[in-house]
Scaffold this motif. Sequence first.
Motif, PDB file in Angstrom:
ATOM      1  N   CYS A  61       0.821  -1.210   0.000  1.00 48.87           N
ATOM      2  CA  CYS A  61       0.000   0.000   0.000  1.00 48.87           C
ATOM      3  C   CYS A  61       0.860   1.268   0.000  1.00 48.87           C
ATOM      4  O   CYS A  61       0.465   2.284  -0.589  1.00 48.87           O
ATOM      5  CB  CYS A  61      -0.936  -0.003   1.201  1.00 48.87           C
ATOM      6  N   ILE A 111      -6.375   2.418   0.075  1.00 51.26           N
ATOM      7  CA  ILE A 111      -7.420   2.485   1.104  1.00 51.26           C
ATOM      8  C   ILE A 111      -8.351   1.281   0.995  1.00 51.26           C
ATOM      9  O   ILE A 111      -8.754   0.688   2.006  1.00 51.26           O
ATOM     10  CB  ILE A 111      -8.197   3.809   0.989  1.00 51.26           C
ATOM     11  N   PHE A 158      -6.657  -1.646   2.580  1.00 50.02           N
ATOM     12  CA  PHE A 158      -6.670  -1.567   4.042  1.00 50.02           C
ATOM     13  C   PHE A 158      -8.037  -1.944   4.601  1.00 50.02           C
ATOM     14  O   PHE A 158      -8.138  -2.669   5.599  1.00 50.02           O
ATOM     15  CB  PHE A 158      -6.286  -0.157   4.503  1.00 50.02           C
ATOM     16  N   LYS A 159      -9.080  -1.456   3.980  1.00 51.83           N
ATOM     17  CA  LYS A 159     -10.435  -1.769   4.455  1.00 51.83           C
ATOM     18  C   LYS A 159     -10.723  -3.264   4.333  1.00 51.83           C
ATOM     19  O   LYS A 159     -11.365  -3.856   5.201  1.00 51.83           O
ATOM     20  CB  LYS A 159     -11.465  -0.948   3.670  1.00 51.83           C
ATOM     21  N   MET A 177      -3.599   3.674   6.843  1.00 42.35           N
ATOM     22  CA  MET A 177      -4.714   4.172   6.034  1.00 42.35           C
ATOM     23  C   MET A 177      -4.811   5.690   6.168  1.00 42.35           C
ATOM     24  O   MET A 177      -5.161   6.383   5.206  1.00 42.35           O
ATOM     25  CB  MET A 177      -6.017   3.501   6.452  1.00 42.35           C
ATOM     26  N   CYS A 204      -8.937   8.072  11.319  1.00 39.98           N
ATOM     27  CA  CYS A 204      -8.122   6.851  11.337  1.00 39.98           C
ATOM     28  C   CYS A 204      -7.095   6.897  12.465  1.00 39.98           C
ATOM     29  O   CYS A 204      -6.866   5.898  13.159  1.00 39.98           O
ATOM     30  CB  CYS A 204      -7.404   6.672   9.994  1.00 39.98           C
TER      31      CYS A 204
END
Length: 330
Positions: A98, A111, A114-115, A131, A147
């Motif tokens: 990422c 993102i 990450f989710k 994130m 976050c």
Amino acid sequence: MRYLAVLLLMGFFTVQAQQTETEKLIKQGQTLLSHDLYKDAISKFKQAITFDKKCMEAHYELAYTYLTINDYDEALHYSRNVLGEENEFYLDALLIYCAVLNEKGNAKQSIREFKKALKKYPDEYLLHYNMAKSYLVLDEVSMAEQCLITCLRMNKNHIPSHLLLSELMKKKDEVLKSMLPIYYSLLLEVDELKKKELLEDLQVRWHVAKVQRPASSKPISQHSSVSGLRIAEGKLNAIAREAEANNPDEPYRFVNQTLLLLSMLSEEQTGEMDFFDIQYLDFFNQMQVAGHSESFAYFICSAKYNPEVLLWVGDNQSAFNAFINWMELQ
């Protein structure tokens, strides 16, 4: 049967030798990497893969090394290899993957990754921290702030999140809220060089508070229900000036600034509680009530060598030890 047993044993020892050689090469590569010998480290990690193509640790180390030297294509390639299947290096490889996406201008995909990972690993606070960095690439400050708050609620001692939150508050011209995470981080940081840098940063924030009026210090209706920190923000300029008038020399100016700030914060009544009230204001109020504010101020100043600080600590050893003992219980 005896012949079959011999063959099986030969196979077993071959695998053991292969694993031992692979582990040895990885350790050699890690040692080289610790001395910034990147090309040599890469060579060792690649040799490890020739012994065991599915050695995820070697693939991860290559991804990390290539990220370190900004070779994003190779970092992406090797991190993808690790992400191909569940293993102990999966999350670390995801952070690299990422980070590369961010560098390549694809923070939105970062993102999403990450989710997706948070559904599997909901308790991994580092996913929230990283994130936040992806949201900052997109200049989505509010989402990044949320976050970081989530991350710190999961791990209140994560210094990078405190410092990134400080930078976000600086970006929003909220001087006081940018200072509190640094004050808190100075209690956690053990690296002497980093502590010195944090103290210098904090002193710069005090200078900003003195020379410019904070954007958030607009008149507040007495009927409004607002955070005590918002009220305190409007008084920061006066505190900075008063402390300098009392003694413009360091470390006394900074000590006076800190003591005046903590005293003022303890007097402010809190209306709408936000994360800063809970995480920082409450902690420093407890410190003030326990009588450790002066020891705290000199403890922070010890990040930079100063004979006056050493003299104060020597003359107030009992109070300073009581502060250290109090901190260990927090």
